[in-house]
Design a protein around this motif. Structure first.
Motif, PDB file in Angstrom:
ATOM      1  N   UNK A 135      -9.024   0.443  12.592  1.00 26.34           N
ATOM      2  CA  UNK A 135      -8.567  -0.123  11.337  1.00 26.34           C
ATOM      3  C   UNK A 135      -7.065   0.066  11.197  1.00 26.34           C
ATOM      4  N   UNK A 136      -6.373  -1.008  10.836  1.00 29.00           N
ATOM      5  CA  UNK A 136      -4.957  -0.940  10.539  1.00 29.00           C
ATOM      6  C   UNK A 136      -4.808  -0.842   9.031  1.00 29.00           C
ATOM      7  N   UNK A 137      -4.203   0.228   8.556  1.00 25.46           N
ATOM      8  CA  UNK A 137      -4.105   0.468   7.119  1.00 25.46           C
ATOM      9  C   UNK A 137      -3.199  -0.585   6.492  1.00 25.46           C
ATOM     10  N   UNK A 138      -3.613  -1.223   5.385  1.00 26.66           N
ATOM     11  CA  UNK A 138      -2.777  -2.236   4.745  1.00 26.66           C
ATOM     12  C   UNK A 138      -1.452  -1.652   4.252  1.00 26.66           C
ATOM     13  N   UNK A 139      -0.502  -2.531   4.008  1.00 30.07           N
ATOM     14  CA  UNK A 139       0.816  -2.109   3.525  1.00 30.07           C
ATOM     15  C   UNK A 139       0.814  -1.840   2.030  1.00 30.07           C
ATOM     16  N   UNK A 160      -8.080  -5.968   4.669  1.00 28.61           N
ATOM     17  CA  UNK A 160      -8.078  -5.030   5.783  1.00 28.61           C
ATOM     18  C   UNK A 160      -7.949  -5.822   7.075  1.00 28.61           C
ATOM     19  N   UNK A 161      -7.143  -5.321   7.999  1.00 27.73           N
ATOM     20  CA  UNK A 161      -6.959  -5.960   9.290  1.00 27.73           C
ATOM     21  C   UNK A 161      -7.519  -5.047  10.358  1.00 27.73           C
ATOM     22  N   UNK A 162      -8.205  -5.622  11.321  1.00 23.11           N
ATOM     23  CA  UNK A 162      -8.793  -4.850  12.402  1.00 23.11           C
ATOM     24  C   UNK A 162      -8.167  -5.277  13.715  1.00 23.11           C
ATOM     25  N   UNK A 206     -20.548  -3.930   2.772  1.00 24.47           N
ATOM     26  CA  UNK A 206     -19.666  -5.065   2.515  1.00 24.47           C
ATOM     27  C   UNK A 206     -18.230  -4.719   2.866  1.00 24.47           C
ATOM     28  N   UNK A 207     -17.488  -5.711   3.313  1.00 29.47           N
ATOM     29  CA  UNK A 207     -16.126  -5.474   3.777  1.00 29.47           C
ATOM     30  C   UNK A 207     -15.191  -5.029   2.659  1.00 29.47           C
ATOM     31  N   UNK A 208     -15.384  -5.545   1.446  1.00 27.30           N
ATOM     32  CA  UNK A 208     -14.533  -5.122   0.336  1.00 27.30           C
ATOM     33  C   UNK A 208     -14.747  -3.644   0.029  1.00 27.30           C
ATOM     34  N   UNK A 239     -12.949  -1.687   2.582  1.00 24.65           N
ATOM     35  CA  UNK A 239     -11.518  -1.713   2.308  1.00 24.65           C
ATOM     36  C   UNK A 239     -11.144  -0.677   1.254  1.00 24.65           C
ATOM     37  N   UNK A 240     -12.005  -0.528   0.244  1.00 24.55           N
ATOM     38  CA  UNK A 240     -11.759   0.413  -0.851  1.00 24.55           C
ATOM     39  C   UNK A 240     -12.183   1.845  -0.520  1.00 24.55           C
ATOM     40  N   UNK A 241     -12.655   2.074   0.702  1.00 22.11           N
ATOM     41  CA  UNK A 241     -13.169   3.407   1.070  1.00 22.11           C
ATOM     42  C   UNK A 241     -14.265   3.841   0.102  1.00 22.11           C
ATOM     43  N   UNK A 242     -15.169   2.925  -0.201  1.00 23.72           N
ATOM     44  CA  UNK A 242     -16.170   3.173  -1.225  1.00 23.72           C
ATOM     45  C   UNK A 242     -17.524   3.580  -0.675  1.00 23.72           C
ATOM     46  N   UNK A 243     -18.246   4.297  -1.492  1.00 24.35           N
ATOM     47  CA  UNK A 243     -19.641   4.633  -1.204  1.00 24.35           C
ATOM     48  C   UNK A 243     -20.399   4.615  -2.528  1.00 24.35           C
ATOM     49  N   UNK A 244     -21.678   4.265  -2.470  1.00 20.68           N
ATOM     50  CA  UNK A 244     -22.451   4.040  -3.681  1.00 20.68           C
ATOM     51  C   UNK A 244     -23.737   4.853  -3.653  1.00 20.68           C
TER      52      UNK A 244
END
Length: 310
Positions: free
Chosen positions: A10-14, A1-3, A187-189, A192-197
């Motif tokens: 947030x700039x969405x990855x390619x 992910x690039x900021x 965490x950044x990963x 990046x994955x748009x995750x929630x736990x």
């Protein structure tokens, strides 16, 4: 992910390959392919660590290319199963090199070995991919523009800040509950994955539910979710389960992951859900089963994983 630091947006990855810092993908022989991954702070977990989930896209992507290259007609293929082992830690900022070799193949199936080494030449991950030919169409050559360019050097990346350090006396389940409540960085990963736990009670220990919001950049050449993204999401769910069952002050690593791909979901915004269930929680090793389902309940993948405690 690039900021974008100026606007903090947030700039969405390619695509998955560039999102995970992978580049210099090149065929090195009739049955071998090589690639590099620049490991940045964008890929750290809630501990500020690089663990198996951060290497899953590299492993999966490289695991399919030798089989693809073995066919003069370039018939498309996917991975049916990955078996990944971590052989030690990876430092933030390292530049990894992966080599994949096709061990066997015919017109329907293949087996590819993948080894990933650090910049010092130490092997940090190894395993195999089971390839299967599929009768699908794809939008471009997967050995072409995805990852052809060199990944940016670590000094050229803006880099996200590391999460705050975890207090050494904190119980593992409390850490995950804080992440679920939003009072501790996921965490950044995970971001990046748009995750929630969330934690899930289980008779043998603590399970977790890891939910990922899909986006188009997560797609493969067929337009569905890249197998490496599926593996990264499932592995991150298993990592959170390892943390949730860790005693206060115990460190851990996702050591082994065996995942089979059953279906690949669309990447148009619907959630996919990883349910992680404890099988046995030991003092040194915890074993988990995991399954990913689509938003409509369709089973997408199944996995078994071992977490090592220290």
């Amino acid at each position: 992910m690039v900021v974008d630091r100026a606007s903090s947006t947030r700039i969405v990855p390619r695509d998955p390959v560039t999102a995970f810092g992978i580049g210099n993908v090149a065929t090195t022989g009739p049955t071998t392919v090589r690639a590099e991954q620049q490991v940045s702070t964008d890929l750290v977990d809630h501990r500020g660590r690089i663990d198996l989930p951060a290497l899953a896209v590299l492993f999966d992507h490289l695991g399919g290319l030798p089989y693809f290259a073995s066919d003069p007609d370039g018939s498309p293929c996917v991975q049916a199963r990955l078996a990944i082992s971590m052989q030690g830690g990876v430092d933030v900022g390292d530049r990894l090199t992966a080599n994949a070799e096709l061990l066997m193949h015919d017109e329907a199936f293949g087996t590819t070995r993948v080894d990933i080494v650090t910049s010092t030449g130490r092997i940090c991950s190894s395993g195999t991919a089971r390839n299967v030919a599929v009768g699908r169409t794809f939008d471009h050559n997967p050995t072409g523009d995805r990852g052809a360019a060199a990944p940016p050097g670590n000094s050229d990346l803006p880099g996200l800040p590391l999460p705050p350090a975890i207090e050494p006396g904190l119980d593992g389940r409390v850490i995950i509950e804080q992440i679920a409540a939003g009072t501790r960085a996921a965490g950044n990963l995970t971001e990046l994955l748009n995750g929630r736990v969330d934690t899930v009670d289980h008779p043998l220990g603590t399970g977790v539910r890891f939910t990922v919001g899909t986006e188009p950049w997560m797609g493969n050449v067929f337009g569905t979710m890249h197998g490496g993204i599926i593996a990264a999401a499932v592995a991150q769910g298993c990592s959170f389960a390892g943390q949730a069952n860790a005693a206060a002050g115990r460190d851990y690593q996702v050591a082994d992951l065996a995942i089979c791909f059953l279906r690949s979901p669309a990447v148009q915004g619907a959630d996919v859900v990883v349910e992680v269930t404890p099988v046995k929680i030991g003092r040194r090793v915890a074993s988990f089963d995991a399954a990913m389902h689509a938003h409509d309940g369709t089973l997408l993948s199944r996995c078994s994983a071992d977490v090592h405690y220290r």
